[in-house]
Design an enzyme around this catalytic site. Sequence first.
Site, mmCIF file in Angstrom:
data_model
loop_
_atom_site.group_PDB
_atom_site.id
_atom_site.type_symbol
_atom_site.label_atom_id
_atom_site.label_comp_id
_atom_site.label_asym_id
_atom_site.label_seq_id
_atom_site.Cartn_x
_atom_site.Cartn_y
_atom_site.Cartn_z
ATOM 1 N N HIS A 145 -14.337 1.963 9.359
ATOM 2 C CA HIS A 145 -13.308 2.216 8.574
ATOM 3 C C HIS A 145 -11.024 2.378 8.635
ATOM 4 O O HIS A 145 -11.289 1.850 7.674
ATOM 5 C CB HIS A 145 -13.334 3.800 8.305
ATOM 6 C CG HIS A 145 -12.783 4.137 7.457
ATOM 7 N ND1 HIS A 145 -12.949 4.590 5.950
ATOM 8 C CD2 HIS A 145 -12.308 5.800 7.450
ATOM 9 C CE1 HIS A 145 -12.174 4.500 5.174
ATOM 10 N NE2 HIS A 145 -11.778 6.467 5.830
ATOM 11 N N HIS A 194 -16.579 5.500 10.284
ATOM 12 C CA HIS A 194 -16.651 6.117 9.957
ATOM 13 C C HIS A 194 -18.111 6.601 9.917
ATOM 14 O O HIS A 194 -19.140 5.334 9.225
ATOM 15 C CB HIS A 194 -16.176 5.545 8.098
ATOM 16 C CG HIS A 194 -15.890 7.191 7.267
ATOM 17 N ND1 HIS A 194 -17.098 7.410 6.062
ATOM 18 C CD2 HIS A 194 -14.621 7.844 7.315
ATOM 19 C CE1 HIS A 194 -16.558 8.435 6.316
ATOM 20 N NE2 HIS A 194 -15.316 8.819 6.053
ATOM 21 N N LEU A 216 -4.065 8.569 4.693
ATOM 22 C CA LEU A 216 -2.686 8.116 2.996
ATOM 23 C C LEU A 216 -1.509 9.669 3.769
ATOM 24 O O LEU A 216 -0.217 9.498 2.962
ATOM 25 C CB LEU A 216 -3.158 9.460 1.983
ATOM 26 C CG LEU A 216 -5.048 8.918 1.244
ATOM 27 C CD1 LEU A 216 -5.273 9.652 0.164
ATOM 28 C CD2 LEU A 216 -4.413 7.259 1.457
ATOM 29 N N GLU A 235 -0.276 2.257 8.191
ATOM 30 C CA GLU A 235 -1.747 1.768 9.156
ATOM 31 C C GLU A 235 -0.976 1.161 9.916
ATOM 32 O O GLU A 235 -1.779 0.882 11.765
ATOM 33 C CB GLU A 235 -3.205 1.427 8.624
ATOM 34 C CG GLU A 235 -4.582 1.467 9.769
ATOM 35 C CD GLU A 235 -5.818 1.277 8.500
ATOM 36 O OE1 GLU A 235 -5.138 1.144 7.197
ATOM 37 O OE2 GLU A 235 -6.021 0.894 9.650
ATOM 38 N N ARG A 289 -15.344 13.000 13.230
ATOM 39 C CA ARG A 289 -16.103 11.602 12.057
ATOM 40 C C ARG A 289 -17.027 10.103 14.059
ATOM 41 O O ARG A 289 -18.297 9.902 13.321
ATOM 42 C CB ARG A 289 -15.568 10.636 11.552
ATOM 43 C CG ARG A 289 -15.085 10.928 10.937
ATOM 44 C CD ARG A 289 -13.598 10.270 10.268
ATOM 45 N NE ARG A 289 -12.954 10.630 8.825
ATOM 46 C CZ ARG A 289 -12.591 9.615 7.555
ATOM 47 N NH1 ARG A 289 -11.783 8.813 8.551
ATOM 48 N NH2 ARG A 289 -12.232 10.386 6.984
ATOM 49 N N GLY A 342 1.150 -1.189 -0.328
ATOM 50 C CA GLY A 342 0.013 0.189 -0.505
ATOM 51 C C GLY A 342 0.262 0.869 -0.031
ATOM 52 O O GLY A 342 2.075 0.963 -0.006
ATOM 53 N N LEU A 343 0.063 2.319 0.650
ATOM 54 C CA LEU A 343 0.874 3.664 0.348
ATOM 55 C C LEU A 343 2.250 3.647 0.943
ATOM 56 O O LEU A 343 2.804 3.428 0.484
ATOM 57 C CB LEU A 343 0.125 4.850 1.143
ATOM 58 C CG LEU A 343 -0.842 5.103 0.074
ATOM 59 C CD1 LEU A 343 -1.846 6.380 0.499
ATOM 60 C CD2 LEU A 343 -0.529 5.629 -0.697
ATOM 61 N N ALA A 344 2.513 2.595 2.427
ATOM 62 C CA ALA A 344 3.150 2.880 3.220
ATOM 63 C C ALA A 344 4.749 1.628 2.572
ATOM 64 O O ALA A 344 5.375 1.950 2.826
ATOM 65 C CB ALA A 344 3.074 2.674 4.679
ATOM 66 N N GLY A 345 3.710 0.345 2.149
ATOM 67 C CA GLY A 345 5.040 -0.337 1.523
ATOM 68 C C GLY A 345 5.463 0.098 0.660
ATOM 69 O O GLY A 345 6.384 0.179 0.256
#
Lengths: 219, 247, 705
Positions: free
Chosen positions: C469, C334, C509, C493, C398, C110-113
């Site tokens: 969420h 959420h 993100l 996350e 939220r 994902g974004l982090a990986g």
Amino acid sequence: MAKKVIMAVSGLIMVGYLLAHMYGNLKAFSGMQAFDEYSHHLRELGEPILPPSGALWIIRVVLLVAVVAHIWAAVLLARRSWTSAGVNRYETRRNRRGIQRTYASFTLRSGGLVIALFVVYHLAHLTWHWIEPGGSSPSPYGRLVAGFSVWWVVALYVIALLAVGFHLRHGVASALYTLGAGTTATARQVIVVLSIVTALVITVGFLLVPFSVLLGVIQ
Amino acid sequence: MNITLRVWRQAGPDTEGHMETIEVPDVSEHMSFLEMIDVVNDRLTLEGKEPIAIDSDCREGICGTCGVMINRQAHGPVRATVCQLHMRSFDDGETIDVEPWRADAFPVVKDLVVDRSAFDRIIAAGGYISAPTGSAPEAHSTPVKKADADHAFDAATCIACGACVAACPNGSAMLFTAAKVTHLGLLPQGQPERGSRVLNMINQHDEEGFGGCTNIGECTAVCPKGIPFDTISQLNRDMLGALLRGE
Amino acid sequence: MTDHNPFENPGQSYDSTDRDDQPMDPRGGREAEGMAEQESTFPVSENAPSGPEQQQLPDADAYFSLGDPIADTKAPGGPIESRWSERKFGAKLVNPANRRKLSVIIVGTGLAGASAAATLGESGYQVKSFCYQDSPRRAHSIAAQGGINAAKNYRNDGDSTFRLFYDTVKGGDYRSRESNVYRLAEVSANIIDQCVAQGVPFAREYGGLLDTRSFGGVQVQRTFYARGQTGQQLLLGAYQALERQIAAGTVTMYAKHDMLELVVADGRARGIVVRDLTTGEIETHFADVVVLATGGYGNVFFLSTNAMGSNVTAAWRAHRKGAYFANPCYTQIHPTCIPVSGDYQSKLTLMSESLRNDGRIWVPKSGEDTREARDIPEDERDYYLERRYPAFGNLVPRDIASRAAKAVCDEGRGVGPGGLGVYLDFADAIKRLGRKAVEAKYGNLFDMYAQITGEDPYETPMRIYPAVHYTMGGLWVDYDLQSTIPGLFVTGEANFSDHGANRLGASALMQGLADGYFVLPNTIADYLADGPFEKIDDTHPAAVEAVTEVTDRVQKLLSVKGTRTVDSFHRELGQIMWEYCGMERSEEGLRKAIGMIRELREAFWNDVLVPGSGNDLNQSLERAGRVADFLELGELMCVDALHRRESCGGHFRAESQTEDGEALRHDDQFAYVAAWEFTGTGQQPVLHKEDLVYEFVEMKQRSYK
């Protein structure tokens, strides 16, 4: 990718030839003398810079190269497509015609084959005079009228021209896309219209003469 | 509602497959197609049979994992991914034919699962802008025309599901490739590699065994993200330009 | 954002100066100075847990024991603005020539990986990247819709690094680390630069500059976005950078590989055991360092906005091997998801919370009202958020929006199937802005809603309901993002570090990319500078043990041959978690839930039916392993929720609320990170507390009135 460019360029060359050829055919409406003169003049085109029949030979060579290249590329691309997608790749019988594809795109390869066969017949008839349906004549005009007076000659002609029409309906647009035209939605619409018009003009234009002969307008 | 499924079953990459008929009673029209398959799989499992292998992940239409031919339509009758297709799109009593994407470059792994790693290799061949981490200039140093940014975005929404390939009569991945070429080629940041990108990506595309594009447009018609057909013209133009410049 | 807080209780808020004398490694703490009446039954005597022996709690019902405090020893002190620079300067470097001798395993793309793999590959390390999906591009970051925050202050609206830091600390309800959050805010601006350079097509204005919007109850416009698909575009940017490195040979990609065990050899994380999901083969991979970027654990609820495959297995296996799990009870619900339509439901679909910018949320005043939404006259509608929170209205955070929705549904005023939904109405917005403008802003979300529900949101109000969420909890990491196992780093996350008890919109993100592009590549070098470590291979006892554990477990799952499907257990676990460890938690409910989960776990191992074999693609087997881990995690979440007898952020305890039903924190007792140590399945976990010190932000009770 190069094969597709060859396909597109050779196709467009042939479209250009067809338009000139059609223009010549329509000379038949001006009578025997005009038609025969035009026919003869083709051999003198480009003189005195070129030798007699020089221009005609140039056209013939270019055309021949285009035809060979077109067929060669078509065969290679079709073979690749059969490997890539497979023939009869889906079991289901439903939606075999796709979602939106035109009949023209569906018949591109089969139509091309029809056209190729017709061209051989056509040359045999009017260029090489191997066959002379309706009788022989020294005048090109005479051969034309004699040939088109025979119903099955006209029928063959109709089949071939419908194939040409469908071929162009998809082929002209496809060639232009392949050459990088149509990068906006509007441009693509214009190209679709252009290809339909080209297909109609050529099909109708070529069919005018044989039907006129068959119906006795041209004698 | 009740439906009949005819599903492609294939135990492994090298085994023969066949269509299997499964009756599915009591389907709710609010189920998604994949939820219907979930229910079928639960039943098959409890009956001691092997459930149908089918890929899906986000189930909200963005990851691009799911995708099967339904009645020979990629993703089925609605222009969206299979996870966003609901049973209300089918009729009571209908027979639904489900098959995997078929293309030489997408070998079947099992049942409805295919290997789409060819897509990754096309991207690896050039579908990027070389911008090593930390080397980026201030974001506002290069303005981008809104129209270009929007057009680039439209092309960038491709989810690499493979529907274009499955629907293409030539098994071509030209729309997928063109989407990335167009996305990056429209942005000023993408200019330096524009020529090499398109050539390398197309070479990889061909090497993977995808077919050539004949501009039929089935790809765009089934694309769940509506990637515009004109991206393919853009790709062709970029390619010719690059070839003519001798890149 | 207003700091005025009518409920502020001076006795509960800390002046930052009080904390100045706290050592960086706080032992003991400041507990028990002001326990409220209702906390008097709390069984912990927390003072002075000195020495390594674990203290057994006196309560017979105790579910955990208390261990030594834990501290983040890597964050420098001093002015917050210079801490990150100082850490970077203090960290050891690795000579470029040595980098190719060092290997890194990164799990998750994902974004982090993906960003970390690409960056470390570029730097010259040998990277092996793993994901369970068939392509790294399909990681669930792709589904994030709204946007990404960055303190660019392009709008000249008073934004700054400090304000983003402040908002994030406050949004996290004062349960995050100041140092980490400040660093996050600091690098946020670089993320935007990096992404633009990669060709991420952010929304732009006609002048060609980047557009921003305000998001999630924040009063500055700092959220960058790419229509409703920001996560997708950012992930594709990182994915493309990753593919570039794959082509360059610095990264080797293993897609369709599921991490099932961590190899800890000689005290260091040295490798992982994975299952090739296509062939079923169990493989071992070794490296000098292991990075987990495996996302959150929201799927413990079965129904969540996570992807079907999102799972906790990698993180949980690391936890079992010694990595502490921090704050597992912090889950974000959420508020704007599409409601459940039936019991076959497999997941919930989120709609961007930007919808709340223009939509108005309401339910009928009377629960008896069965009329169509449009037929209910204005004065018989209850716009409950606008009524209860006049200042923020529909834009309250939220958790507040979610709880309020559940409250009105619990009152029997919910709408749609099962009464589990509230209206989100755009009629006024359409009247005010015109349908065209609404379409331009929210068109894709409206289409998505119409596609899923078969209803036209332009004509009838949308129905929404909260769904799980995001999970703020995760593996405990220090400032360097290193877990309690040396050589195991955790990003995105999957770690717990930056969002405290609640995450602001558009910050997930930001954190994923901050960790992957900018933080980890700097901090990991400090660890790798001591490498390469001694080569190990399959024959190392730790590797043999890990492989045996994995194969035994696979065999066990396949051999139970019971009568229930994997999903039926997962669904049941989800119901327990949603009911008792969801939006509102209570002492009684949580104790009940723990009992139920234990029973369910036992039933699972005795009665699960996993068809097929382990030697090929077996999706039931994949799920079974994941559910088995969720069944352990679920219990820990409940224990954490039970022990945290306060309400904060995404954790709301029924016993800890104000008279108005608002969340009530107890900073005097709970201003710490709860880091849990695993001691064995079914054994009591050990709680290690990391005190949270606030030097730059004053702790306040949140108020959105």
